[in-house]
Structure formats: structure tokens, C-alpha cells
Design a protein around this motif. Structure first.
Motif, PDB file in Angstrom:
ATOM      1  N   VAL B  65       0.836  -1.203   0.000  1.00 34.64           N
ATOM      2  CA  VAL B  65       0.000   0.000   0.000  1.00 34.64           C
ATOM      3  C   VAL B  65       0.878   1.263   0.000  1.00 34.64           C
ATOM      4  N   THR B  66       1.956   1.217   0.772  1.00 37.41           N
ATOM      5  CA  THR B  66       2.867   2.364   0.829  1.00 37.41           C
ATOM      6  C   THR B  66       3.487   2.653  -0.533  1.00 37.41           C
ATOM      7  N   LEU B  67       3.769   1.596  -1.274  1.00 39.09           N
ATOM      8  CA  LEU B  67       4.452   1.746  -2.566  1.00 39.09           C
ATOM      9  C   LEU B  67       3.480   2.001  -3.717  1.00 39.09           C
ATOM     10  N   MET B  68       2.178   1.963  -3.436  1.00 34.58           N
ATOM     11  CA  MET B  68       1.182   2.033  -4.504  1.00 34.58           C
ATOM     12  C   MET B  68       1.119   3.394  -5.180  1.00 34.58           C
ATOM     13  N   GLU B  69       1.237   4.456  -4.416  1.00 33.05           N
ATOM     14  CA  GLU B  69       0.792   5.744  -4.927  1.00 33.05           C
ATOM     15  C   GLU B  69       1.631   6.881  -4.368  1.00 33.05           C
ATOM     16  N   HIS B  70       2.012   7.799  -5.221  1.00 33.61           N
ATOM     17  CA  HIS B  70       2.570   9.061  -4.731  1.00 33.61           C
ATOM     18  C   HIS B  70       2.193  10.236  -5.616  1.00 33.61           C
ATOM     19  N   GLY B  71       0.978  10.210  -6.152  1.00 28.89           N
ATOM     20  CA  GLY B  71       0.485  11.354  -6.912  1.00 28.89           C
ATOM     21  C   GLY B  71       1.035  11.404  -8.330  1.00 28.89           C
ATOM     22  N   MET B  72       1.125  12.624  -8.860  1.00 27.84           N
ATOM     23  CA  MET B  72       1.502  12.795 -10.270  1.00 27.84           C
ATOM     24  C   MET B  72       3.013  12.729 -10.425  1.00 27.84           C
ATOM     25  N   THR B  73       3.548  11.542 -10.228  1.00 21.52           N
ATOM     26  CA  THR B  73       4.977  11.278 -10.358  1.00 21.52           C
ATOM     27  C   THR B  73       5.328  11.021 -11.827  1.00 21.52           C
ATOM     28  N   PRO B  74       6.613  10.973 -12.162  1.00 22.66           N
ATOM     29  CA  PRO B  74       6.994  10.595 -13.530  1.00 22.66           C
ATOM     30  C   PRO B  74       6.354   9.281 -13.966  1.00 22.66           C
ATOM     31  N   SER B  75       6.252   8.342 -13.036  1.00 17.67           N
ATOM     32  CA  SER B  75       5.622   7.059 -13.357  1.00 17.67           C
ATOM     33  C   SER B  75       4.177   7.251 -13.801  1.00 17.67           C
ATOM     34  N   ALA B  76       3.419   8.051 -13.053  1.00 17.86           N
ATOM     35  CA  ALA B  76       2.010   8.282 -13.379  1.00 17.86           C
ATOM     36  C   ALA B  76       1.861   9.130 -14.646  1.00 17.86           C
ATOM     37  N   ILE B  77       2.743  10.104 -14.815  1.00 24.44           N
ATOM     38  CA  ILE B  77       2.676  10.952 -16.015  1.00 24.44           C
ATOM     39  C   ILE B  77       2.942  10.109 -17.266  1.00 24.44           C
ATOM     40  N   ALA B  78       3.960   9.254 -17.210  1.00 24.56           N
ATOM     41  CA  ALA B  78       4.257   8.397 -18.361  1.00 24.56           C
ATOM     42  C   ALA B  78       3.084   7.470 -18.666  1.00 24.56           C
ATOM     43  N   ALA B  79       2.496   6.890 -17.618  1.00 21.09           N
ATOM     44  CA  ALA B  79       1.363   5.985 -17.833  1.00 21.09           C
ATOM     45  C   ALA B  79       0.200   6.715 -18.502  1.00 21.09           C
ATOM     46  N   ARG B  80      -0.068   7.941 -18.056  1.00 22.04           N
ATOM     47  CA  ARG B  80      -1.190   8.702 -18.634  1.00 22.04           C
ATOM     48  C   ARG B  80      -0.888   9.128 -20.066  1.00 22.04           C
TER      49      ARG B  80
ATOM     50  N   THR C   7     -10.319  25.191 -20.545  1.00 18.36           N
ATOM     51  CA  THR C   7     -11.143  25.812 -19.508  1.00 18.36           C
ATOM     52  C   THR C   7     -11.281  24.851 -18.334  1.00 18.36           C
ATOM     53  N   HIS C   8     -11.237  23.553 -18.623  1.00 17.15           N
ATOM     54  CA  HIS C   8     -11.306  22.548 -17.554  1.00 17.15           C
ATOM     55  C   HIS C   8      -9.899  22.062 -17.213  1.00 17.15           C
ATOM     56  N   VAL C   9      -9.544  22.126 -15.952  1.00 20.91           N
ATOM     57  CA  VAL C   9      -8.257  21.586 -15.501  1.00 20.91           C
ATOM     58  C   VAL C   9      -8.510  20.254 -14.793  1.00 20.91           C
ATOM     59  N   PRO C  10      -8.014  19.148 -15.373  1.00 20.69           N
ATOM     60  CA  PRO C  10      -8.208  17.867 -14.692  1.00 20.69           C
ATOM     61  C   PRO C  10      -7.410  17.845 -13.391  1.00 20.69           C
ATOM     62  N   ARG C  11      -8.026  17.327 -12.351  1.00 20.10           N
ATOM     63  CA  ARG C  11      -7.358  17.242 -11.055  1.00 20.10           C
ATOM     64  C   ARG C  11      -7.224  15.783 -10.676  1.00 20.10           C
ATOM     65  N   SER C  12      -6.080  15.421 -10.142  1.00 21.59           N
ATOM     66  CA  SER C  12      -5.946  14.063  -9.627  1.00 21.59           C
ATOM     67  C   SER C  12      -6.295  14.042  -8.154  1.00 21.59           C
ATOM     68  N   LYS C  13      -7.240  13.180  -7.803  1.00 23.70           N
ATOM     69  CA  LYS C  13      -7.688  13.083  -6.417  1.00 23.70           C
ATOM     70  C   LYS C  13      -7.026  11.908  -5.702  1.00 23.70           C
ATOM     71  N   LEU C  14      -6.071  11.268  -6.348  1.00 20.49           N
ATOM     72  CA  LEU C  14      -5.566   9.997  -5.814  1.00 20.49           C
ATOM     73  C   LEU C  14      -4.647  10.167  -4.618  1.00 20.49           C
ATOM     74  N   CYS C  15      -3.878  11.277  -4.588  1.00 21.81           N
ATOM     75  CA  CYS C  15      -2.858  11.393  -3.546  1.00 21.81           C
ATOM     76  C   CYS C  15      -2.522  12.855  -3.239  1.00 21.81           C
ATOM     77  N   ARG C  16      -2.421  13.177  -1.963  1.00 20.59           N
ATOM     78  CA  ARG C  16      -1.910  14.470  -1.511  1.00 20.59           C
ATOM     79  C   ARG C  16      -0.882  14.198  -0.420  1.00 20.59           C
ATOM     80  N   TYR C  17      -0.021  15.179  -0.160  1.00 21.18           N
ATOM     81  CA  TYR C  17       0.953  14.981   0.921  1.00 21.18           C
ATOM     82  C   TYR C  17       1.454  16.325   1.415  1.00 21.18           C
ATOM     83  N   ASN C  18       1.991  16.313   2.605  1.00 25.46           N
ATOM     84  CA  ASN C  18       2.781  17.435   3.104  1.00 25.46           C
ATOM     85  C   ASN C  18       3.871  16.860   4.007  1.00 25.46           C
ATOM     86  N   GLU C  19       4.525  17.729   4.814  1.00 29.03           N
ATOM     87  CA  GLU C  19       5.658  17.213   5.617  1.00 29.03           C
ATOM     88  C   GLU C  19       5.238  16.040   6.481  1.00 29.03           C
TER      89      GLU C  19
END
Lengths: 279, 279, 279, 279
Positions: B65-80, C7-19
Motif C-alpha cells: 500500500v505504501t508503494l502504490m501511490e505518490h500522486g503525479m509522479t513521472p511514473s504516473a505521467i508516463a502511464a497517462r 477551460t477545464h483543468v483535470p485534477r488528480s484526487k488519488l494522492c496528496r501529501y505534506n511534511e
């Protein structure tokens, strides 16, 4: 088990070797090819079994050059994202980028080639232009009725004409490699304009389908030219990436535009480090 | 030829079948597994030859689960980018994105695991903590001297501690799957802090190397967990792409930022059409 | 440029993070998921927006397990060939193998799902079985007339029934996740048998289309389950490759069978060395 | 966010376009390149910023031809397995095969190039051959002591000499593109022979590293030539696969040799059908 299953054993004729030599088909790599035969000629021989004439080669190289590059496309972005993540594996960046050479990118080349083939076939052995024109008109009317763009026609940007298409068709004429498929493209273009009531662009895909078809390239292999041309282009993108890396810039740009990070907005984990210290 | 070359014939033990059944290893897929054994357990059995205990599975699923997702990373951008170019081929998007699971993304997991293994080995069969600590100190001093980050340590963002690392190590304790590698990580952490003179973050990669190592996962296969976890994450990105396509947005965004188009700036050929009408 | 274009900006809802934290959707990775929620549940939530029920999860895991492995398939052979060529890149072997999860491998899952959906739709909101049966009969007659196999039906090996299909459908009944698509599959099966005049196997693809459809998985994402399941299977092949390498064996076996080398037959250049010393 | 993160914006100089034209670098695709400049020249310009001389091009094409093909290698087998599984996606077969262009296949080209560079550097600006020879001797002694093959040297099959290496070096002399790296290779070869006590083959990888290095190709981009050359070769394999499919033959051959199926041995599910009816 295998023998019972397969009465026919497929043989690869592409390469043989022993201690002293390597053969490509029937030719000695060292004695017949190195320094004597160019890359594109050997590619054509290995792929299609026959080397192109000098004029055919000019057209083929023009097609490969046309398909090589179109800037920061999804193909180039994917290649750069993967290369930035795996910089010891140039081949992985190219492989990822080539996966974009698919239905959206060269998708209309093959159906366009099939339409042209059908128009040629309609003309019969006597190459009856009246029959071909009638067939072309039916195609134009059919697509018009279905409100679908005819493969190889139309362009949102290049109007009234696509400079690449015009240049490729002119080159085929100059090289005298143009034939029934280029004529079929002209017939189809005239019928489409008549049916639509205005001039519709012949796009680069349509022109490539015609000029490659007249050289004898079958539709199912036309995509191979896009793959080879684009492979060269992607290597150039990776070379530029080595000189001026864009991987993190693209990552930040896309993440910044598409992610809604919790405040305070921070960089993604490992955005800075190389190698990225956390998954 | 083959027989003369190979006295040993490698056999795959992963799957057998006949008309009536399919076996995974020695187990009947239908009779023993379907509905009875979970996906992660069958994955572990097939990959490592043994099913995890209930507590081990909790730790393994937490790692995945920890390794599943980290947002819009290079991996996700390439896949899209690849999915947008080849939307009939979901697998191509995932394959492209997985090529980013490489040196920069999970690169420090394997060397971190090897360091921990070496610290354990230094302790010998009597698990002599003094010997392990001495070895850990030498590692800390050596990396300090070379001014290189110790694999598994340090984070530009998560300070003083990486919440994921802390959570995974706590989970391993709670599940009682922690052992000599988790202790080695603690020893190494203490020595690094002493050598550096302040606390250095144990990052998620270091924690994963320790908890997977204590479950018996060899370093060369640890990357497999990143690949499986990320495959699931990339499918989620493609699902989101199906609901709210970002392919052209990313293309425009990156092209607009990085290309210097001739004035008047126009959209790239085919940016609008689908399928894109020109190469 | 971008703003004017989109006009539409797609948003990814899959992951957010901070410190201090990482969120998957609205859930705190550390606080809500690690150690609490299993891998398959998080995958389902991220991909479909909702976690499965306990019974749904049993069915989903059974589908993933069914799609994980089928021995030395083209997918596994490709993965092993690439891993043997690039052993520092486990992910490249998996990515190559996943490219085989395509039209020939899971190709009929999506059209089968669409047929079942159409049969359900024909029944209307009152779930009129007579209307659904009539629609199913027309499908059976239509495919019979065109002499084409109905997607999800027929098997050269598993006759009269595919044990995996039967097991998955039985599991869905046991878990009470079966619904209109499973019933539509039964209706279609009865009509096909009537039209053909004998029992035609319901194959695993047809059963998976039905049981996933009744859980609410849309047809365009069903391939994702094949990708995830097979990714796990390919990691197991690479693990076996690490224990007992088959790369050179397969190379010699295929080359020996398909190449006609000049006498004396020699090993291909570099067949022995690692790294292979020549291109 | 992006602006705050990046003071430098990477720009791609590879391609610009507007309604009327497309530029590669500063050249008008239609006016300057199509029909006028060959594929390899445009590739070199885009990748390295300069077109090769006529003699340099002969050497470069010879290198590309050498790297194009070596029969039924893991690269070709992987490409055929993927193409057979996804025949509508020629690009996927090529992408899979290119992932084999990695450490085992061209792995020694880059370290060989670095050794040659170091020998050249040791000679200094005055190109002192004595200093270069001493450095070469130390390399030979060092590898001998470590009992490791020197990158670019040795071949299990081609002895005493690799015909491809000899031909490429001779071509570089004939084309007068040979320089300090070819001389460094000769120095290193002499020192290795002296240290080992017999002649060790200069292999094709070593020769390519020398001839490309003398043309000015940096080591980190040399792999690009292997990728481009092999892409052409893999397209030829897929063309042969279209004429005489080997996908199922290879599948049966490998599965039959490596799997221990339950008696009675049956074909894998779906081995016969196309599309394969079951997962």
C-alpha cells in the motif's frame, strides 16, 4: 510434444553466423554490407526482402524524417519521464515513448492505405479510372453520411494544405515512385471536395499511405516506419535530456497543476534528491 | 544442439494444467485456492514458495500500500501519456509507468537491505550486538567521509521522521515480525546520528528494507513489491484518466512551457483531433 | 497558451501529501490505511472509489488469482527474455510481459461484458426475463449466422465445462454477489446451446466478465484485473528465474529450432559470456 | 509553485511548428530536409547537433547495420512473443524487444569507451604515446589481477579476431575517421596480449566504442546506436512474423521443454484459438 503439434516449423531467414562470419539473409555482413550498404537499405532488405532503388530510398528517408519528430508530444514526455527515472537505461525511455506510436498517433495510416488499395482494386487490371472514381465517390459519400472524417483527410491546423503531405507527394512525383495509390489519393480528394463542397486537406498520414503503398509497402507494416523514425527522434530527446534535464521540471509542472496538496504545499517526497530517497 | 549445450534443463514449477484442472505449484487452483486463498498469499506462495503468516501478511500489505501511490509522479505521467495515445491498451500505460520503478524510485531499497544484512552478519551466530554496532559505526563513518547519504536514510521533506517509516516499523513490532534487520536499522540510525551530530531521518525505503528483510525477502526481489504495488496505483491513474482525461492537458502544459513555437503560436498538429490525423 | 486552450483543468484526487502526512483520497495513509486496510481494498478504493464488501473481495481476489498464472505463456517467456538481458531491472521484465495482456489474452473479456450489459439493458427496469432471453437468442443466432464464436464462450480444451468458470460463478453465488449479468450469462448460454444443438463451454473470460460486472466493474477497466494479477505472476516467474535461470536455455532452444546456421553450427556470439561481449 | 521551484526552464530546441511549416532545430522540414537530407543525417543532427561528414556517415551506418541483427536472440524472441499476443500493436513488440538492449547486450560498450577516453587523457595534450601506453598497461594488469575481462576484449567464438571488429576498424581507417581512441584501443590490445601472454580478441563492442568515440559520440549516448539499429532489426522480425508466424511454435516449444504438465499432457488453455478464449 512440439513435433506432434507443429508440422510446419517456422524458420528465421534474417541472420546466420559461424566463427568466421555473420550473414544477413544471403549476404556476408562484413564482405557485402559494412561500408557498402546504408542503414536504410539494409533495413528495407531485411524487412521487405528487397533493397529500394535510389529514388525509392529518397522517398522512404523523407517519410522516416517526417515521422521522426513533433516536439514535446506525449511520446517525448513519456520517454523523458522514464529516462529521468532510469537514467542508466536509455532503452527504457525509448521503449516507453514508442508505446505512444499507436492508434491516436499513426492510427489513420493503415485504414487510409486500405481505402487507397480498394480504389486501385476497383479500377481492375485495365486500371479503369472511371471505376476507381466511382468507388472513390462512394467512399466520400459514405463517410459524409456517417459524418466521419475520411482516414488521411482533414487537419485542424494545416489548411488548406498540409505542407508535409504536399512535399511528400511532390517528392514521389519527382522521384517517379508515384503510382496508382497516389492517383487514387488524388481521385478520392477530388470526390471528397465535391461531396463536402469545399477543399479538405490531404494530411501527412494520407500522403504517407499513398507514397509508401506505391513503393510496395503493405499496410500492416507501414507503422514500422513510424516506429523507426520516432525511435530516432526519441533518442534525440534523451540526448537533449542529458544536456538539459527536464524530468523534474515536468514533474513539478504537472504535479503543481493537477494535484491539490495539503497546505502548506510541499514538494513531493524525494522531489529534490537523486536517487529519490523514498518510494 | 540444445541438448549438447545444456546438461541442466530449467523447469518451471509455477503452473501445470490438463483438461480438468489447473495447478499452481502443488495446489489445485479451483479446489485449493479460488475463494479460499487471497491474492497476496498466492502471490507470496508463487514468488517465495511459502505463504505468509497472518501478521506477516499485514506487514506485506502495508508495504504494498505504501508503494502504490505518490500522486503525479513521472511514473504516473508516463502511464497517462501512453494511455492517452493508446486508449485501447490499458496494459501499455501500466507497462510504461512501471519502467519508472527503477534506480531513482526504489534505488536505495536494495543497497539498504544489503547494509542491514552485513550488520546482521557482523553480529555472527551469537548475534553479538557489540560487533554489529561496531560494523554499523564503520558504515556511518565511511559514508560520512565520502559525503554520501547512507541508503535508507535522509529525507528533504519528512523531518525529523518519515511518518511512513515510523508506521511500518511500529507495525512490524506490533505484528512481531521485526527481527535482526529492524534492530540493525536502529543500530545504524544511532551510529549515523552520533557521527553526523544530529538526527537523520530513517526514510520509508530503509524501513521497507528492514521489515521485508526480517520476513525473509531477499534484496534482489524487494523491487518486486514496488512493481506490484505501483501496478495497482497506475491502474487507478488510468481509471481516473478514463473519468477525467488529462492527456491533452499535460501535453499542452508541457509543450507550452518547453517549446518555443514560431509566431503565431499554434497548437501542435493534431492536438485537437482524435485520432490525431497527422504524424 | 494552456489557459486559453483548457477551460477545464483535470485534477488528480488519488494522492496528496505534506511534511507530516500522505493522503490517499481522503484517507491518511498512516492513520487510516497502513496495517488496517488490505492491498486489494486500497486498490479497489483508489481505482473504483469504493472498497469492496468482504464477499465482493473474495470474488475479486479469486479473479485476480485466476488471471495470475498460466505457465510458460508468451507473457512469461517475454518477461524472462528481458530479465535475462537486463537482470538489474526486474521492472523491465514485468513491463515486457504485461504487454502480452492484450487482444489475444484477455481480448474477449470486454466484448463479453458488453454483450451481457446489452442483455441486461434489454430486460429493462422491470428486469423482464422474456425480453432479455429474446435478446440473448438474437445474439446467439447472429453469431451463429456469422460463424463466429460468442465472446466468453467455447474452449478447445476445457469441455464440456471450464473448471475455472464454474468455480467463479459458484463462488459469486456463494458470496451472493451474483446478479443480472450472471443471469444474463446463463440465459445466453442456454440460447447458444439451443441454437448450436449442443452444450458450448462457458469459458473463464465469460465468467469473469459476469462476476466483475455484477460487482460494478465497468468493461473498460476489467483488463486492469488481468494486468494486476499477471504482474504478480510475472514477478513469480522472475523469482524462479533468479533461482534457476532459463534465459540462455530458451535462447538456445528457440535459436536451435528456428535458425539455419552455417556449418559448423556454433553458438551465437556471446551466448556464453555475461555480460555478452559483442552486440 | 513551479516558478518558485525552478529558476531555469528547460527548453526543447528539437522542433517548432506553425500553420505553414515545421522546423527541426533551425531547419525547415519541408524546405531544407525532405528529399534533401537522409534519415541518418537528420538523426545525427537532432541528436548530436551536427551532421556527419560523408565518411563519418559511412562509419555510423556500418555501426548501425552491425547492431541491427543477430538472429533469434532474447530481444527478437521477446518482440515476437509480444507481437503474437498483440498483433494490432507492432510498436509493443518493438518496445518489448528494445528492453533487452541493456547491460548484457551492449553493456561493455560504455565502460570500454571510458577506458579508451582515460588512455587518451593520460597521453595529455601532447598526445604522449608513452604515457598512454603506461596507462594502458596498468589497465591490463589491473583487470588481469582481478581476473576480469577488459570491456571490449575477448570472445568465446570469434578467435583470434572478430571479423566485425576488424572490419569496423579497417573502415574507420579507410574513411580517415580513426583517431586517438582507435590508437588507444590498439595500445590497450598490445598491452593485454603482453600481460596475458597470448592474443585476446578485440570484440565488436570494443571496436564500436573506438570508432564512435573518434567521431565524437559521448559514451552515455553510444547505447542509442544499439537502440536505433536494433529497432530496425526488430521490425524485420515482426515482418517475418507476419509472413510466417512463430509465436505459437515458440510457446509450444518452450512450454513443452520447461513445464511438467499433468498427464495426459494437453495444450495450454487457448493455445489454439485466436483470440485466446480464456485467461
Amino acid at each position: 510434444m512440439t513435433t506432434t503439434l507443429h508440422t510446419h516449423v517456422p524458420r528465421s531467414k534474417l541472420c546466420r553466423y559461424n566463427e568466421k562470419a555473420v550473414w544477413y539473409g544471403d549476404e556476408d555482413l562484413v564482405g557485402d554490407l559494412l561500408g557498402k550498404t546504408g542503414f536504410v537499405d539494409v533495413f528495407m532488405k531485411q524487412t521487405f526482402g528487397v533493397a529500394p532503388s535510389v529514388t525509392q530510398r529518397r522517398v522512404i528517408e523523407a517519410v522516416l524524417v517526417t515521422l521522426m519528430e513533433h516536439g514535446m508530444t506525449p511520446s517525448a514526455i513519456a520517454a523523458r519521464m522514464i529516462y529521468a527515472s532510469s537514467p542508466e537505461n536509455l532503452q527504457a525511455g525509448v521503449a516507453a515513448g514508442l508505446l505512444a506510436v499507436a492508434s491516436r498517433f499513426v492510427g489513420t495510416m493503415e485504414p487510409a492505405a486500405e481505402l487507397l488499395e480498394a480504389i486501385v482494386t476497383a479500377g481492375g487490371d485495365r486500371e479503369d479510372e472511371t471505376l476507381s472514381r466511382e468507388y472513390a465517390r462512394r467512399i466520400a459519400q459514405d463517410f459524409r453520411q456517417r459524418r466521419v472524417a475520411v482516414p488521411g483527410f482533414g487537419h485542424h491546423l494545416h489548411r488548406p494544405d498540409d505542407p508535409r503531405a504536399a512535399a511528400l507527394l511532390a517528392l514521389a512525383r519527382e522521384c517517379d515512385t508515384n503510382g496508382r495509390r497516389c492517383r487514387a489519393l488524388a481521385l478520392l480528394s477530388a470526390e471528397i471536395d465535391a461531396v463536402v463542397g469545399r477543399h479538405i486537406t490531404i494530411n501527412a498520414t494520407g500522403a504517407i499511405a499513398a507514397v509508401l503503398g506505391d513503393i510496395g509497402i503493405p499496410a500492416p507494416l507501414m507503422r514500422g516506419f513510424a516506429v523507426l523514425g520516432r525511435a530516432a527522434g526519441l533518442i534525440a530527446h534523451i540526448a537533449e535530456e542529458q544536456r538539459d534535464p527536464s524530468g523534474r521540471f515536468i514533474w513539478d509542472l504537472v504535479d503543481g497543476a493537477m494535484s491539490e496538496h495539503a497546505e502548506p504545499v510541499d514538494e513531493p517526497a524525494g522531489r529534490r534528491g537523486a536517487p529519490v530517497p523514498t518510494p
